[in-house]
Scaffold this motif. Structure first.
Motif, PDB file in Angstrom:
ATOM      1  N   TYR A 155       0.329 -28.828 -30.989  1.00 33.28           N
ATOM      2  CA  TYR A 155      -1.116 -28.085 -31.098  1.00 33.28           C
ATOM      3  C   TYR A 155      -1.212 -27.645 -29.629  1.00 33.28           C
ATOM      4  N   SER A 156      -1.615 -28.457 -28.936  1.00 27.50           N
ATOM      5  CA  SER A 156      -1.939 -28.384 -27.566  1.00 27.50           C
ATOM      6  C   SER A 156      -1.085 -27.585 -26.661  1.00 27.50           C
ATOM      7  N   GLU A 157       0.135 -28.025 -26.696  1.00 27.46           N
ATOM      8  CA  GLU A 157       1.063 -27.294 -25.960  1.00 27.46           C
ATOM      9  C   GLU A 157       1.604 -26.107 -26.556  1.00 27.46           C
ATOM     10  N   GLY A 158       1.569 -26.122 -27.984  1.00 28.94           N
ATOM     11  CA  GLY A 158       1.926 -24.757 -28.432  1.00 28.94           C
ATOM     12  C   GLY A 158       0.932 -23.752 -28.334  1.00 28.94           C
ATOM     13  N   TRP A 159      -0.694 -24.183 -28.244  1.00 32.77           N
ATOM     14  CA  TRP A 159      -1.457 -23.128 -27.578  1.00 32.77           C
ATOM     15  C   TRP A 159      -1.360 -22.716 -26.371  1.00 32.77           C
ATOM     16  N   ALA A 160      -1.081 -23.529 -25.348  1.00 31.88           N
ATOM     17  CA  ALA A 160      -0.941 -23.071 -24.155  1.00 31.88           C
ATOM     18  C   ALA A 160       0.323 -22.094 -23.746  1.00 31.88           C
ATOM     19  N   LEU A 161       1.497 -22.265 -24.559  1.00 36.54           N
ATOM     20  CA  LEU A 161       2.449 -21.188 -24.621  1.00 36.54           C
ATOM     21  C   LEU A 161       1.870 -19.810 -25.087  1.00 36.54           C
ATOM     22  N   TYR A 162       1.038 -20.300 -26.423  1.00 34.56           N
ATOM     23  CA  TYR A 162       0.641 -18.823 -26.961  1.00 34.56           C
ATOM     24  C   TYR A 162      -0.568 -18.287 -26.193  1.00 34.56           C
ATOM     25  N   ALA A 163      -1.117 -18.770 -25.216  1.00 31.99           N
ATOM     26  CA  ALA A 163      -1.832 -18.628 -23.996  1.00 31.99           C
ATOM     27  C   ALA A 163      -1.017 -17.526 -23.279  1.00 31.99           C
ATOM     28  N   GLU A 164      -0.005 -17.822 -22.825  1.00 33.45           N
ATOM     29  CA  GLU A 164       0.810 -17.244 -21.721  1.00 33.45           C
ATOM     30  C   GLU A 164       1.100 -15.824 -22.216  1.00 33.45           C
ATOM     31  N   GLN A 165       1.420 -15.880 -23.870  1.00 33.00           N
ATOM     32  CA  GLN A 165       1.635 -14.753 -24.576  1.00 33.00           C
ATOM     33  C   GLN A 165       0.243 -13.821 -24.519  1.00 33.00           C
ATOM     34  N   LEU A 166      -0.699 -14.306 -24.851  1.00 38.45           N
ATOM     35  CA  LEU A 166      -2.084 -13.764 -24.929  1.00 38.45           C
ATOM     36  C   LEU A 166      -2.366 -13.061 -23.758  1.00 38.45           C
ATOM     37  N   ALA A 167      -2.108 -13.706 -22.485  1.00 37.04           N
ATOM     38  CA  ALA A 167      -2.200 -13.191 -21.167  1.00 37.04           C
ATOM     39  C   ALA A 167      -1.469 -11.563 -21.213  1.00 37.04           C
ATOM     40  N   ASP A 168      -0.333 -11.768 -21.662  1.00 34.08           N
ATOM     41  CA  ASP A 168       0.412 -10.580 -21.532  1.00 34.08           C
ATOM     42  C   ASP A 168      -0.106  -9.246 -22.363  1.00 34.08           C
ATOM     43  N   GLY A 213      -4.697 -23.594 -17.107  1.00 33.59           N
ATOM     44  CA  GLY A 213      -5.929 -23.338 -17.027  1.00 33.59           C
ATOM     45  C   GLY A 213      -6.549 -22.611 -18.290  1.00 33.59           C
ATOM     46  N   VAL A 214      -6.841 -21.209 -17.994  1.00 35.03           N
ATOM     47  CA  VAL A 214      -7.269 -20.464 -19.076  1.00 35.03           C
ATOM     48  C   VAL A 214      -6.320 -19.119 -19.282  1.00 35.03           C
ATOM     49  N   PRO A 215      -6.198 -18.775 -20.486  1.00 34.17           N
ATOM     50  CA  PRO A 215      -6.564 -19.501 -21.834  1.00 34.17           C
ATOM     51  C   PRO A 215      -5.942 -20.245 -22.450  1.00 34.17           C
ATOM     52  N   GLY A 216      -5.304 -21.220 -21.374  1.00 35.68           N
ATOM     53  CA  GLY A 216      -4.448 -22.241 -21.989  1.00 35.68           C
ATOM     54  C   GLY A 216      -5.500 -23.661 -22.167  1.00 35.68           C
ATOM     55  N   HIS A 217      -4.646 -24.785 -21.501  1.00 31.99           N
ATOM     56  CA  HIS A 217      -5.327 -26.019 -21.930  1.00 31.99           C
ATOM     57  C   HIS A 217      -6.804 -26.244 -21.540  1.00 31.99           C
ATOM     58  N   HIS A 218      -7.020 -25.552 -20.506  1.00 30.87           N
ATOM     59  CA  HIS A 218      -8.491 -25.834 -20.154  1.00 30.87           C
ATOM     60  C   HIS A 218      -9.561 -25.086 -21.147  1.00 30.87           C
ATOM     61  N   LEU A 219      -9.304 -23.829 -21.620  1.00 32.79           N
ATOM     62  CA  LEU A 219      -9.893 -23.317 -22.783  1.00 32.79           C
ATOM     63  C   LEU A 219      -9.777 -24.321 -23.992  1.00 32.79           C
ATOM     64  N   GLN A 220      -8.726 -24.432 -24.405  1.00 36.51           N
ATOM     65  CA  GLN A 220      -8.547 -25.278 -25.692  1.00 36.51           C
ATOM     66  C   GLN A 220      -9.288 -26.469 -25.788  1.00 36.51           C
ATOM     67  N   ILE A 221      -9.077 -27.350 -24.600  1.00 36.87           N
ATOM     68  CA  ILE A 221      -9.587 -28.537 -24.627  1.00 36.87           C
ATOM     69  C   ILE A 221     -11.257 -28.671 -24.405  1.00 36.87           C
ATOM     70  N   SER A 222     -11.585 -27.649 -23.758  1.00 38.00           N
ATOM     71  CA  SER A 222     -12.965 -27.540 -23.345  1.00 38.00           C
ATOM     72  C   SER A 222     -13.675 -27.219 -24.717  1.00 38.00           C
ATOM     73  N   LEU A 223     -13.205 -26.162 -25.213  1.00 36.54           N
ATOM     74  CA  LEU A 223     -13.859 -25.692 -26.420  1.00 36.54           C
ATOM     75  C   LEU A 223     -13.905 -26.756 -27.387  1.00 36.54           C
TER      76      LEU A 223
END
Length: 605
Positions: A465-478, A436-446
């Motif tokens: 790019y997209s799956e890497g971002w989604a993992l980065y999003a998990e880190q960002l949530a931390d 969801g957010v800030p992962g796939h939904h945010l990246q693809i929607s933007l």
């Protein structure tokens, strides 16, 4: 200045363009080249939509002049594949007429990414005579019309008026023919050695029979139409009409496909990896390159995976000890945590509803945190749904479907609830931040909402790019303190551990000839995830080579890019501005690295 030359990010240009008086002619030339190439991009996009009514529907473009597309399915024939390849080659030939020197920097980027994408689309057909190196099998537990068409009709085909319901019937009427076409392709490809492993065909047959054994009138594919038409008060005997089509056309074709797979199954080659198909080593090399958008070798990916598994395991060890889990390996302690009474939802309809309610609450809470680190927040709606029961045996544990371009149909984040025991409570926040957010939904929607890239790039997808971002999003949530307890943070680290083991397992299966059982044993022992869930994942890796490596390879690229920007810019670094690169759309990791360097140089002034 042309907007494409100034991809503004909160007032800060993404490209630095300083024009001296003598550059006026060059600027005019670039504008003319940009406009012509933008028109070419739009032509390629429109040709793609024309050739795929499913794409038209998924993007919400099956209306107006394209209304007829809503009642159509794409044929699945060798002739169709040949025509698609020819169309892509023609597009590449036209793009060759646009030298980069005559374009603005932003349009040069668009050209490079589009060419890369189009080259990738045809590489497998040209070299191996198959649609995809990553998905080399025509029919398997996660692939084939039997699997995708019912799901597509239920989730992408919207029903608001009578014409939509009629279009649903039209597509249902074509479903049987599509199954027969695909059966013919599978028979031909099996003759060349491209046939899924025996256990995959067993799973496939089980899912086909689950679809086939439903009484037509009450089948999910009929009831999807009936229930949604009723919800919109659309008059008509939709159940009788749809059930007749299913009885007369869909089920007979499905019977024929079941018989074919049963006939072919004894001929499938032993083994679980892509090495078992003709030119298997070359197929995997292409799959790994396409999935990661790098030139990393299988051995290199394998070594990185082992190193990261060790590092993340050590971090988990510390957290688990602090929470009283001190005995056994980290994997064994995680396995105990997975079945702890306070971590398990009831394996009932009520338990499943409670689980999805919790996921929605996590999404809502994260939306309040996004403005801390993002200048732009997506407006497209997101729904969370359980994977349809008839495909849950072979489906992934979680996945995301993008919204239509106009936002009329929401994005959907699916979670596989075959067994809620697969989802201990402490693991779910990281899943939601990923899908969801800030992962796939945010990246693809933007990207879809961006005003700075052509439509062709708004729908572009690069797994790393997209799956890497989604993992980065998990880190960002931390970083946003979204994990409320130490155990939820352990769930986030377990997610990272899971993705690190994928590097080991995918290369193990396809390059080192690991068996499905060995790969499953390794992942269960390392991650502590339940065996049924883990085995479904391993089975996905066996039949979709390389894709599992895209997550951690992509994550490493995103974190490396951010560290580089932080070090280079120092006090000038702005995390919100760093994240604005998402508006430039998905791109290969090699291009992303270069774009980060360019943005750093611009910010330095």
């Amino acid at each position: 200045m042309d907007r494409r030359q100034l991809l503004a990010s909160g007032g800060v240009a993404a490209f630095a363009v300083t024009l001296m008086p003598g550059d006026v002619l060059a600027q005019a030339t670039a504008k003319a080249g940009d406009a012509a190439l933008d028109a070419e991009f739009e032509r390629i996009f429109q040709d793609s939509v024309t050739g795929s009514p499913e794409l038209a529907t998924s993007l919400g473009l099956d209306k107006g002049a394209r209304a007829a597309a809503k009642g159509m399915l794409s044929p699945r024939t060798a002739a169709k594949r040949k025509a698609d390849v020819a169309q892509t080659k023609a597009a590449l030939a036209r793009l060759a007429n646009y030298p980069a020197a005559g374009l603005s920097p932003a349009t040069q980027l668009n050209l490079e990414v589009v060419r890369y994408s189009l080259d990738t689309q045809i590489a497998s057909a040209d070299k191996f005579g198959i649609d995809s190196a990553i998905r080399p099998y025509r029919i398997f537990q996660q692939g084939g019309a039997y699997f995708s068409t019912p799901d597509f009709l239920n989730t992408a085909h919207t029903i608001n008026v009578k014409a939509d319901a009629d279009a649903y019937l039209s597509r249902l009427d074509q479903f049987g023919a599509v199954l027969d076409q695909e059966s013919a392709l599978q028979a031909e490809e099996a003759g060349r050695g491209y046939l899924a492993p025996g256990w995959s065909l067993d799973l496939t047959l089980g899912q086909m029979r689950k679809l086939r054994d439903q009484p037509a009138a009450t089948s999910s594919i009929v009831q999807s139409l009936v229930k949604r038409a009723a919800a919109k008060n659309i008059a008509g005997d939709w159940q009788a009409q749809a059930a007749k089509i299913v009885t007369d056309k869909v089920y007979p074709a499905l019977d024929r496909q079941i018989a074919l797979i049963e006939k072919l199954k004894p001929s499938t080659k032993p083994g679980d990896g892509i090495w078992r198909v003709p030119n298997g080593g070359a197929v995997y090399a292409m799959a790994l390159a396409q999935a990661t958008t790098t030139t990393m070798s299988p051995d290199e990916v394998h070594r990185i995976g082992l190193t990261q598994v060790a590092e993340i395991t050590a971090q988990l060890d510390t957290i688990l000890k602090s929470q009283g889990y001190t005995t056994g390996t980290v994997g064994e302690r995680l396995a105990k945590l997975n079945v702890a009474a306070d971590q398990v939802y009831a394996n009932t309809a009520a338990g499943r509803a409670e689980l999805i309610e919790g996921l929605n609450a996590s999404v809502k809470a994260m939306y309040t945190k996004l403005p801390q680190v993002f200048s732009t927040v997506p407006t497209q709606p997101l729904e969370i749904r359980a994977v349809p029961v008839e495909i849950q045996d072979g489906a992934s544990n979680g996945y995301y479907n993008r919204a239509s371009l106009d936002g009329a149909r929401p994005a959907i984040y699916f979670v596989n609830l075959k067994d809620v025991g697969d989802w201990p409570k402490y693991t779910l926040p990281s899943l939601t931040y990923h899908e969801g957010v800030p992962g796939h939904h945010l990246q693809i929607s933007l990207a879809q909402e961006s005003k700075d890239i052509p439509t062709l790039r708004k729908i572009g997808f690069f797994s790393a790019y997209s799956e890497g971002w989604a993992l980065y999003a998990e880190q960002l949530a931390d970083e946003l303190h979204a994990y409320a307890t130490p155990l939820e943070r352990a769930g986030y680290l377990q997610s990272f551990l899971f993705r690190a083991t994928r590097l080991v397992v995918d290369t193990g299966i396809h390059a080192k000839r690991w068996s499905r059982e060995k790969a499953t044993d390794y992942m269960v022992a390392t991650t502590g995830f339940a065996r049924p869930r883990t085995q479904r994942e391993v089975e996905r890796y066996c039949t979709q080579a390389g894709q599992a490596c895209s997550y951690k390879v992509g994550h490493m690229a995103w974190t490396r890019a951010r560290r580089k920007a932080e070090v280079a810019l120092g006090a000038k670094f702005d995390l919100k501005q760093f994240h604005e690169i998402l508006k430039e759309g998905a791109m290969p990791l090699t291009v992303l690295e270069r774009r980060i360097d360019q943005r750093i140089a611009m910010m330095k002034g």
